[in-house]
Every structure is written in structure tokens, then in C-alpha cells.
Design a protein around this motif. Sequence first.
Motif, PDB file in Angstrom:
ATOM      1  N   VAL A 121      50.578  33.152  33.261  1.00 13.94           N
ATOM      2  CA  VAL A 121      51.202  32.556  34.446  1.00 13.94           C
ATOM      3  C   VAL A 121      50.273  31.575  35.147  1.00 13.94           C
ATOM      4  N   ILE A 122      49.008  31.966  35.341  1.00 15.82           N
ATOM      5  CA  ILE A 122      48.097  31.105  36.114  1.00 15.82           C
ATOM      6  C   ILE A 122      46.857  30.668  35.338  1.00 15.82           C
ATOM      7  N   GLY A 123      46.759  31.102  34.072  1.00 17.64           N
ATOM      8  CA  GLY A 123      45.662  30.615  33.243  1.00 17.64           C
ATOM      9  C   GLY A 123      44.368  31.388  33.365  1.00 17.64           C
ATOM     10  N   GLN A 124      44.345  32.471  34.136  1.00 17.23           N
ATOM     11  CA  GLN A 124      43.115  33.236  34.294  1.00 17.23           C
ATOM     12  C   GLN A 124      43.431  34.613  34.862  1.00 17.23           C
ATOM     13  N   LYS A 125      42.483  35.537  34.641  1.00 11.49           N
ATOM     14  CA  LYS A 125      42.562  36.805  35.362  1.00 11.49           C
ATOM     15  C   LYS A 125      42.152  36.510  36.792  1.00 11.49           C
ATOM     16  N   TYR A 126      42.743  37.211  37.716  1.00  7.43           N
ATOM     17  CA  TYR A 126      42.466  36.858  39.108  1.00  7.43           C
ATOM     18  C   TYR A 126      42.342  38.114  39.962  1.00  7.43           C
ATOM     19  N   ASP A 127      41.184  38.758  39.867  1.00 11.69           N
ATOM     20  CA  ASP A 127      40.903  39.932  40.685  1.00 11.69           C
ATOM     21  C   ASP A 127      39.553  39.765  41.342  1.00 11.69           C
ATOM     22  N   THR A 128      39.459  40.122  42.622  1.00  9.99           N
ATOM     23  CA  THR A 128      38.176  40.116  43.287  1.00  9.99           C
ATOM     24  C   THR A 128      37.388  41.349  42.858  1.00  9.99           C
ATOM     25  N   PRO A 129      36.062  41.328  42.936  1.00 11.63           N
ATOM     26  CA  PRO A 129      35.262  42.470  42.487  1.00 11.63           C
ATOM     27  C   PRO A 129      35.624  43.787  43.143  1.00 11.63           C
ATOM     28  N   ASP A 130      35.987  43.742  44.431  1.00 10.47           N
ATOM     29  CA  ASP A 130      36.322  44.999  45.121  1.00 10.47           C
ATOM     30  C   ASP A 130      37.793  45.360  44.987  1.00 10.47           C
ATOM     31  N   GLY A 131      38.551  44.504  44.324  1.00 13.95           N
ATOM     32  CA  GLY A 131      39.955  44.819  44.070  1.00 13.95           C
ATOM     33  C   GLY A 131      40.884  44.554  45.239  1.00 13.95           C
ATOM     34  N   THR A 132      40.366  44.043  46.367  1.00 16.02           N
ATOM     35  CA  THR A 132      41.210  43.898  47.558  1.00 16.02           C
ATOM     36  C   THR A 132      42.247  42.802  47.396  1.00 16.02           C
ATOM     37  N   ALA A 133      41.947  41.788  46.573  1.00 17.69           N
ATOM     38  CA  ALA A 133      42.893  40.683  46.407  1.00 17.69           C
ATOM     39  C   ALA A 133      43.523  40.691  45.024  1.00 17.69           C
ATOM     40  N   SER A 134      43.522  41.840  44.406  1.00 10.68           N
ATOM     41  CA  SER A 134      44.064  41.927  43.053  1.00 10.68           C
ATOM     42  C   SER A 134      45.536  41.559  43.048  1.00 10.68           C
ATOM     43  N   ILE A 135      45.904  40.615  42.171  1.00 15.19           N
ATOM     44  CA  ILE A 135      47.313  40.247  42.061  1.00 15.19           C
ATOM     45  C   ILE A 135      48.106  41.419  41.501  1.00 15.19           C
ATOM     46  N   GLY A 136      47.446  42.247  40.677  1.00 16.83           N
ATOM     47  CA  GLY A 136      48.124  43.436  40.151  1.00 16.83           C
ATOM     48  C   GLY A 136      48.546  44.380  41.259  1.00 16.83           C
ATOM     49  N   VAL A 137      47.641  44.584  42.226  1.00 13.26           N
ATOM     50  CA  VAL A 137      47.949  45.461  43.363  1.00 13.26           C
ATOM     51  C   VAL A 137      49.086  44.867  44.184  1.00 13.26           C
ATOM     52  N   LEU A 138      49.029  43.551  44.426  1.00 12.27           N
ATOM     53  CA  LEU A 138      50.081  42.895  45.210  1.00 12.27           C
ATOM     54  C   LEU A 138      51.425  42.939  44.481  1.00 12.27           C
ATOM     55  N   ALA A 139      51.393  42.745  43.164  1.00 12.54           N
ATOM     56  CA  ALA A 139      52.640  42.768  42.391  1.00 12.54           C
ATOM     57  C   ALA A 139      53.287  44.142  42.454  1.00 12.54           C
ATOM     58  N   ARG A 140      52.479  45.183  42.310  1.00 11.15           N
ATOM     59  CA  ARG A 140      53.022  46.544  42.359  1.00 11.15           C
ATOM     60  C   ARG A 140      53.592  46.852  43.740  1.00 11.15           C
ATOM     61  N   LYS A 141      52.892  46.411  44.768  1.00  8.08           N
ATOM     62  CA  LYS A 141      53.369  46.653  46.128  1.00  8.08           C
ATOM     63  C   LYS A 141      54.673  45.899  46.366  1.00  8.08           C
ATOM     64  N   THR A 142      54.759  44.686  45.832  1.00 10.88           N
ATOM     65  CA  THR A 142      55.984  43.897  45.982  1.00 10.88           C
ATOM     66  C   THR A 142      57.162  44.592  45.316  1.00 10.88           C
ATOM     67  N   MET A 143      56.945  45.107  44.099  1.00 12.75           N
ATOM     68  CA  MET A 143      58.014  45.819  43.388  1.00 12.75           C
ATOM     69  C   MET A 143      58.471  47.036  44.187  1.00 12.75           C
ATOM     70  N   LYS A 144      57.525  47.726  44.786  1.00  7.54           N
ATOM     71  CA  LYS A 144      57.853  48.909  45.595  1.00  7.54           C
ATOM     72  C   LYS A 144      58.674  48.515  46.823  1.00  7.54           C
ATOM     73  N   LEU A 145      58.271  47.438  47.490  1.00  6.15           N
ATOM     74  CA  LEU A 145      58.953  47.025  48.719  1.00  6.15           C
ATOM     75  C   LEU A 145      60.359  46.492  48.451  1.00  6.15           C
ATOM     76  N   ILE A 146      60.543  45.797  47.332  1.00 12.49           N
ATOM     77  CA  ILE A 146      61.870  45.270  47.017  1.00 12.49           C
ATOM     78  C   ILE A 146      62.871  46.402  46.832  1.00 12.49           C
ATOM     79  N   ALA A 147      62.377  47.556  46.334  1.00  9.52           N
ATOM     80  CA  ALA A 147      63.273  48.697  46.109  1.00  9.52           C
ATOM     81  C   ALA A 147      63.308  49.669  47.293  1.00  9.52           C
ATOM     82  N   ALA A 148      62.483  49.430  48.312  1.00  9.53           N
ATOM     83  CA  ALA A 148      62.419  50.353  49.440  1.00  9.53           C
ATOM     84  C   ALA A 148      63.728  50.353  50.237  1.00  9.53           C
TER      85      ALA A 148
END
Length: 518
Positions: free
Chosen positions: A200-227
Motif C-alpha cells: 500500500v505505501i511501499g514500506q513497513k511503517y512502525d515506530t520503535p515503541d509501537g505507538t504509531a503502528s499502522i497495524g494498531v490503528l488498523a485493528r482499532k479502526t476495524m473494532k470501532l467500525i463494528a462497535a
Amino acid sequence: MAQASSVLMQLPSEPKSILFFSILCFISVIMFMLKLKRKNNYNLPPSPPKLPIIGNLHQLGTLPHRSFQTLSKKYGPLMLLQLGQTKTLVVSSADMAREIIKTHDVAFSNRPESTAAKFLLYGYKDIGFAPYGEEWRQKKKICVLELLSQKRVGSFHSIRQEEVAELVDTIREACASKKSFVNLSEMLYAASNNIVSRCVIGQKYDTPDGTASIGVLARKTMKLIAAFSVGDFFPSLGWIDVLTGLISEIKSTSVALDAFFDEVIAQQKKSNKNDDKTDIKDFAGILLQLQEGGKLDFELTHDNLKALLTDMYLGGSDTTATNLEWVFAELVKNPNTMKKVQEEVRRVLGKKSKVDENDVNQMNYLKCVIKETLRLHPPVPLLVPRETVSSVKLKGYDIPPKTRVFMNAWAIQRDPELWDNPEEFLPERFEGNQVDVKGQDFQLIPFGIGRRGCPGISFGLASTENILANLLFWFDWKLPKTGVLMQDLDMSEVNGLTVTKKIPLHLKPILYSFGSKP
């Protein structure tokens, strides 16, 4: 009218008031009777009894696809519910689904409004939740031709190979350290997310501490859409979502996603300008080229672009990981099937040092295992809800406009009239069987059907097949605890836009004896 007014004017004030009130009551009764007659003329689908105000909401449990199936067994494959203030049609048979797509697909092609999707998908500027219309058609056409075509999916071959090799190395290291188990659910999600991120964006995109992980945001988005959103079922009570904190959580997630994709797009523009790329392979770069080329039939705005990228992320990562998680759960639970599919994988590959995707095309039983898993565990069991554009006559029933529609793929795919032993995991049922998962066979619709079906089937299956073949080739898989029967593996579900295992899959990998580094 003039004569009636004259007569009224001649009456004393008190009789005049009584007469006026009587006429008003008479007109009201007539209007009520006409409305009742019109209502009675409607032949609505069967409905369970409902309570005042909440309707049938009390009959939905924590897993709506199971609740709908239970109700449909009593009230039929076409069932009308009242969920709060929302008319809701539940479709639970392949015949009904076929009738909708073959005869009324356009009338059933809209999407209902959703509080979460409105904020998280830029006011429905994506494909999945956008209202039906010309702009939606143009966006889907772009994604199908430019992003998700067979040729484009094939071009991501090296990315899949690299990320799967990294996953295999990680598990091999766990074997060498003699860990008692690995959290395979998390590993599968990480690998799926890495593949999607690079495509999608040409690179892995996670900060070292994981706070800006797109994976974390994607999972949270999926959860909220179904909430559960009160405003989605009681529009006049949407303020309750503010009090519960749901709106605040949705908005904060939306801001984080927006900032992430703004940065991605800025970096892409800078990279394209500096490197003068002519062969851009990731989705973001392709969309930017189309935007700058100005040859589209509609304006691809900045928000449009970000909404489409969000769609690609959500549709590509979570569903693939969920499917793989259920595959391994079923294989561990059914050791004879595990043995059979591993024998096929190892026979096809022989002494090769790596799994090639051309080899996977020869693994017919592996493909049957994936199909059977999608049958029993469709990642999105109710598909994404639709909404009727206009009133529709369906199998003799009147379906009102603005009716929300759930197609219960989970129930259809476990229908005993369509499947022998529908609750059993039997990949052999697909051997020599031409039934496919691409939406043409209405008894198997894990990716949806018709105009609103998922356009990313080939992309998702390519990652699923590659990861599965590698993990079955290099490792044997056991439950970490001795004395626990494989048949007793907990298969409980947790609801979301995708339905995952409630308890993550912890398994013990054992490096196969002939294994050498891929």
C-alpha cells in the motif's frame, strides 16, 4: 368549501368549535384508516415479536450472525427486524441472495450511514462504505484495474516472499530457543500487515515503541467500525455516543489515521520528485500518479486518496490474518487433515529451498483447506451491510426503501440443505467441486457478491496461500500443553467487523527434519 365556510360563520362560537373538532376527528380517522389500509396492503417479510422503542435489539447476542441464524430458523430465510428505529432485513439463504443479485442488485447496492465510517473514512469517500453512484463506480474501477488486477497482484510476488521468509526465520529462532509455544495469531497478523503495508505505501511503517503502528490503528479502526453506536439505531439519540466516549475514541483514531496517511503521501510526493520514478509499484504511488495525471472522470481529492488507502489497509490485513488463524485452528483440531495437507505441500516442493507461488498452484488440497475454512469461518460473517435504494418486491414480499440489509454468509455457508455435515471441517467436499469463493456460487460467499462484493479477492488469497504453504512446509504444529486433546481446542469467537478467535492461537512449532534455511 365556500358554502361550508358560510354555514360555519353563521353558527354560534361554541357549536362552531364542536363542529370544527368533529370534522378534524373525522378527517384524522379517515387518514388513519387509509394509512392502515396502505400498510395492510404491504406484504412484509415475517418478523419476530418486538418490544416498544428497542424493537428486536434485545434478541441480538454478542455474536449477531449466530443470533440471526437462530431467528431465521424460526421465521424464515427472509426476515424483517426492527432494530431501534431501523428496519433491517436479514437474508439467510442462497436462493434469496441469488434473487437479490440477479434481479435487484442495483436496488440493494447502497450502504447505510454509519457513525464510525463517517469519521474514519472521510465522509464515506472510500469504496467499502461509500453510497452507490457514479463516483463510487469510478473509484472501484480504479482499484480493480490499477491496484488489484491479477497482473498487479503478481507484481507483489517478491514482497510476499520476503515477508514470509522473515516470518519463517522468526519461528525458526523460536524453535532454536526451545520456546514452549509461539503466539501464532500475533505472528500471522504481523506478517499480513507487513505485506499489506509494503504493497500500500511501499514500506513497513512502525515506530520503535509501537505507538504509531499502522497495524494498531488498523485493528482499532476495524473494532470501532463494528462497535455499537446508539446513533446508528436511534438517530435522535446520537448524543448518547458522546456521553459514552465512543465519538471521542472514533475522532482520536481518525486524527491519528489522517496524520499517518498525510505523512505517507508527503513522503511519496517527495520520493517521486527526487527519484523520477517511472515504475511505481505501491498503491499510494499509483494513486498519486493518477491524481497528478488529471485523466480521471472525477476529481481524486486528497481525502479521496486517503480513504482509498484506508480501505486497502483494512481490507488486506485483518481479513487475511483472521482467515489464516482459523485455518491453523481447524488443522490442529483435525490432525488427519493436517497430515494430509502437509504431505501434499512437501510432496510438491520436494527438496526445494523455498516455496514458489507457482508451486502453490499445484497444491489442490491446500486450496480445499482454505475454501473449507472460509466456508465455516467467513472473516466478515454478515458481510458489509447494504441498504435498499427504493422499495423492492422480493419473492412476493415488499421491502421498504432505506431498509438495512444483512446477508448472513455464515448461516448460508452452514445451511444443511446446501452442505452435507455442515458443521464439520471437511476440505474433501471441495475435491473435484467447482464451487468457488469469488461470488458466482451463492452457497459460498465469504467475499460478498454482486456490485458490492470485495474487489481484493486475488490479493488476499495470494498472501493466504503463500503463508500457509510455507508454515506447513517448514514446521509441524502441536498444542503447547501435554494432555490437552486437539479436539478440545477452544474455538470461541469474538465479534468485530471481522470475527476472530476469542483466545489467540498458541502453538508449538517443530522444525521439520529436512528443513534448511529458505
